[in-house]
Design a protein around this motif. Structure first.
Motif, mmCIF file in Angstrom:
data_model
loop_
_atom_site.group_PDB
_atom_site.id
_atom_site.type_symbol
_atom_site.label_atom_id
_atom_site.label_comp_id
_atom_site.label_asym_id
_atom_site.label_seq_id
_atom_site.Cartn_x
_atom_site.Cartn_y
_atom_site.Cartn_z
ATOM 1 N N PHE A 1 0.890 -1.102 -0.052
ATOM 2 C CA PHE A 1 -0.111 0.123 -0.139
ATOM 3 C C PHE A 1 0.743 1.242 -0.100
ATOM 4 O O PHE A 1 0.387 2.182 -0.763
ATOM 5 C CB PHE A 1 -1.051 0.189 1.259
ATOM 6 C CG PHE A 1 -1.762 -0.906 1.270
ATOM 7 C CD1 PHE A 1 -2.491 -1.492 0.063
ATOM 8 C CD2 PHE A 1 -1.629 -2.210 2.284
ATOM 9 C CE1 PHE A 1 -3.206 -2.567 0.314
ATOM 10 C CE2 PHE A 1 -2.226 -3.422 2.275
ATOM 11 C CZ PHE A 1 -3.043 -3.653 1.274
ATOM 12 N N VAL B 1 -10.457 -1.308 -4.842
ATOM 13 C CA VAL B 1 -10.419 -2.790 -4.474
ATOM 14 C C VAL B 1 -9.653 -2.867 -3.153
ATOM 15 O O VAL B 1 -10.190 -3.509 -2.263
ATOM 16 C CB VAL B 1 -9.948 -3.824 -5.502
ATOM 17 C CG1 VAL B 1 -8.161 -3.407 -5.516
ATOM 18 C CG2 VAL B 1 -10.079 -5.095 -5.478
ATOM 19 N N THR B 2 -8.811 -1.915 -3.006
ATOM 20 C CA THR B 2 -8.378 -1.865 -1.460
ATOM 21 C C THR B 2 -9.269 -1.450 -0.560
ATOM 22 O O THR B 2 -9.309 -2.145 0.443
ATOM 23 C CB THR B 2 -7.167 -0.680 -1.257
ATOM 24 O OG1 THR B 2 -6.175 -1.013 -2.525
ATOM 25 C CG2 THR B 2 -6.522 -0.801 -0.146
ATOM 26 N N GLY C 1 -11.574 -4.571 0.143
ATOM 27 C CA GLY C 1 -10.969 -5.380 0.858
ATOM 28 C C GLY C 1 -10.850 -4.767 2.271
ATOM 29 O O GLY C 1 -10.923 -5.710 3.137
ATOM 30 N N VAL D 1 -15.325 -4.708 3.438
ATOM 31 C CA VAL D 1 -16.165 -5.707 3.402
ATOM 32 C C VAL D 1 -16.094 -6.663 4.784
ATOM 33 O O VAL D 1 -17.073 -7.212 5.367
ATOM 34 C CB VAL D 1 -16.255 -6.685 2.458
ATOM 35 C CG1 VAL D 1 -16.791 -8.031 2.272
ATOM 36 C CG2 VAL D 1 -16.559 -5.935 1.008
ATOM 37 N N PRO D 2 -14.793 -6.975 5.290
ATOM 38 C CA PRO D 2 -14.782 -7.672 6.440
ATOM 39 C C PRO D 2 -15.312 -6.979 7.803
ATOM 40 O O PRO D 2 -15.363 -7.484 8.872
ATOM 41 C CB PRO D 2 -13.261 -7.764 6.586
ATOM 42 C CG PRO D 2 -12.616 -7.790 5.114
ATOM 43 C CD PRO D 2 -13.505 -6.813 4.542
ATOM 44 N N GLY E 1 -6.559 -5.538 9.299
ATOM 45 C CA GLY E 1 -6.153 -5.601 7.817
ATOM 46 C C GLY E 1 -6.274 -4.241 7.512
ATOM 47 O O GLY E 1 -6.433 -4.077 6.342
ATOM 48 N N ALA F 1 -13.462 -10.743 -0.789
ATOM 49 C CA ALA F 1 -13.304 -10.299 0.480
ATOM 50 C C ALA F 1 -14.240 -10.699 1.565
ATOM 51 O O ALA F 1 -13.830 -11.013 2.573
ATOM 52 C CB ALA F 1 -13.381 -8.485 0.445
ATOM 53 N N ARG G 1 -12.086 -12.611 4.062
ATOM 54 C CA ARG G 1 -11.905 -11.750 4.902
ATOM 55 C C ARG G 1 -10.526 -11.292 4.850
ATOM 56 O O ARG G 1 -9.976 -11.101 6.056
ATOM 57 C CB ARG G 1 -12.346 -12.247 6.263
ATOM 58 C CG ARG G 1 -13.804 -12.747 6.158
ATOM 59 C CD ARG G 1 -14.406 -12.639 7.635
ATOM 60 N NE ARG G 1 -15.755 -12.361 7.311
ATOM 61 C CZ ARG G 1 -16.481 -11.432 7.610
ATOM 62 N NH1 ARG G 1 -16.058 -10.314 7.790
ATOM 63 N NH2 ARG G 1 -17.837 -11.609 7.397
ATOM 64 N N LEU H 1 -7.137 -8.852 3.157
ATOM 65 C CA LEU H 1 -7.057 -7.906 2.254
ATOM 66 C C LEU H 1 -6.179 -8.093 0.974
ATOM 67 O O LEU H 1 -6.854 -7.745 0.063
ATOM 68 C CB LEU H 1 -6.585 -6.852 2.986
ATOM 69 C CG LEU H 1 -6.327 -5.130 2.544
ATOM 70 C CD1 LEU H 1 -7.581 -4.704 1.819
ATOM 71 C CD2 LEU H 1 -5.692 -4.333 3.573
ATOM 72 N N LEU H 2 -4.916 -8.559 1.235
ATOM 73 C CA LEU H 2 -4.244 -8.719 0.369
ATOM 74 C C LEU H 2 -4.903 -9.723 -0.892
ATOM 75 O O LEU H 2 -4.622 -9.449 -2.115
ATOM 76 C CB LEU H 2 -2.822 -9.197 0.615
ATOM 77 C CG LEU H 2 -1.514 -8.622 -0.017
ATOM 78 C CD1 LEU H 2 -1.683 -7.252 -0.088
ATOM 79 C CD2 LEU H 2 -0.269 -9.105 0.617
ATOM 80 N N THR I 1 -7.707 -10.434 -1.555
ATOM 81 C CA THR I 1 -8.557 -9.446 -2.631
ATOM 82 C C THR I 1 -8.299 -8.468 -3.445
ATOM 83 O O THR I 1 -8.786 -8.366 -4.581
ATOM 84 C CB THR I 1 -9.450 -8.586 -1.302
ATOM 85 O OG1 THR I 1 -10.041 -9.544 -0.463
ATOM 86 C CG2 THR I 1 -10.768 -7.920 -1.930
ATOM 87 N N ILE I 2 -7.101 -7.917 -3.185
ATOM 88 C CA ILE I 2 -6.641 -7.005 -3.989
ATOM 89 C C ILE I 2 -6.131 -7.902 -5.255
ATOM 90 O O ILE I 2 -6.252 -7.356 -6.436
ATOM 91 C CB ILE I 2 -5.447 -6.051 -3.415
ATOM 92 C CG1 ILE I 2 -6.223 -5.137 -2.189
ATOM 93 C CG2 ILE I 2 -4.686 -5.351 -4.366
ATOM 94 C CD1 ILE I 2 -5.199 -4.621 -1.333
#
Lengths: 254, 106
Positions: free
Chosen positions: A30, A179-180, A183, A186-187, A252, B81, B85, B87-88, B90-91
């Motif tokens: 990131f 998309v970041t 991610g 959503v969780p 995360g 996602a 659950r 992050l990485l 998902t990306i």
């Protein structure tokens, strides 16, 4: 890990840095992406680095760079940054009872360097069995400093990578930001009020995003927060607030 | 764009949410309703940023046509996602879907 002897400043510091290491590693892409995006938004390399040094808040730096690209006025970018970073007030409120004994010399840097990741490891340490050390603020400082130094290095790498790629850097970078955020979001949606907050914020955003000066973002965020809050009030099954749950909430995140 | 003003402003508001609550809480506590409301901030704000960015990638026109890879890759990334659950993944998977979708439909 069991510690038989009392903790020292340095043992707390390094324990904090070690605990945050997995999160440091996952922040690397990131940081690099931010550096590349900032250049793509026509921020100067110096400004991109200064933002990482002085703002030091990943998701708001992404959003800030995006708004610079869209030529949003500075007050709008600053206000949006404020809203995106509001969650830090929650972290501060959760941590402050453990830091009451400290003077400004400590609270200023600890506050400045606070991130999602440092919060997540620090609160679980403070609430854990070894959390009663008189030097526990060194643990927080170790976690924060590890995140900070890593973020600076990754920003510079991203700027270097972005300048080598030139204009082709733009391909797909805007989606990389979306998309970041997907991610991250959503969780976090793990009960009905959170679903309500997300749906209301998203729908309002669809109808208001064209308003001038990103007013739509403020309206949508306010609508989503209010809807989530009301839904929680009405929903008896929703879990009561606990700090452990809050720790999970940050898994995360940027 | 005055970059100095931009960064000074962003830095000031960010420090302004991190530090005061940390420092002042021995004198005051954040009310329970505020803590509760703050929990919805990340979800509401990030959703409000992301949904228009996917549905109207040009910043103006909402499109759910197949040629809008942002929206469909975004939805599929959301499913990933939700299942993982994480992050990485998902990306990474989301980016692959995005480029494949673009190649197929755009």
């Amino acid at each position: 890990m069991t510690i038989a002897h009392p903790s020292t400043r340095s043992s707390e510091f390094w324990a904090g840095a070690r605990a945050v290491l997995p999160l440091v590693l996952s922040a690397i892409p990131f940081g690099i992406l931010y550096g590349a995006l900032a250049l793509e938004a026509h921020l100067s390399p110096a400004a991109a680095i200064a933002m990482s040094m002085f703002v030091f808040a990943g998701s708001s730096q992404f959003v800030g760079a995006g708004l610079v690209r869209d030529l949003a006025p500075i007050p709008v970018i600053v206000l949006t940054t404020f809203i995106v970073n509001l969650r830090h007030a929650l972290y501060s409120a959760t941590l402050s009872p453990y830091l009451k004994h400290l003077g400004q010399k400590w609270l200023l840097p600890l506050g400045f360097l606070l991130t999602d990741e440092a919060f997540a490891v620090t609160i679980s340490h403070f609430e854990g069995e070894q959390g009663d050390s008189p030097h526990r603020h060194w643990y927080m400082f170790g976690a924060e400093l590890a995140m900070y130094l890593n973020w600076q290095v990754c920003t510079i790498v991203g700027i270097a990578a972005g300048s080598m790629m030139g204009d082709t850097a733009g391909i797909g970078l805007d989606f990389a930001m979306s998309v970041t955020f997907i991610g991250i979001v959503v969780p976090l949606i793990r009960n009905r009020p959170m679903v309500v907050a997300a749906v209301v914020a998203g729908v309002v955003a669809l109808f208001t995003f064209q308003l001038d000066n990103k007013v739509g973002l403020m309206l949508s965020a306010a609508a989503g927060i209010t809807a989530g809050y009301i839904s929680e009030m009405m929903n008896n099954e929703s879990q009561p607030f606990t700090s452990t749950q809050d720790t999970n909430l940050t898994d995360g995140q940027l | 764009m005055n970059e100095f003003l931009l960064i000074a402003g962003m830095a000031a508001v960010t420090f302004g949410v991190r530090y005061p609550v940390l420092a002042l809480v021995s004198r005051m506590t954040l009310p329970a309703w505020a803590i509760r409301a703050l929990r919805y901030v990340p979800v509401a704000v990030l959703t409000a940023i992301t949904v228009p960015a996917m549905a109207a990638p040009d910043g103006h026109t909402v499109s759910f046509a197949l040629s809008n890879a942002h929206v469909y890759a975004g939805i599929l990334a959301g499913v990933i996602a939700w299942r993982t659950r994480k992050l990485l993944p998902t990306i990474l998977i989301g980016m692959v879907i995005f480029f494949v979708w673009k190649a197929l439909f755009a």
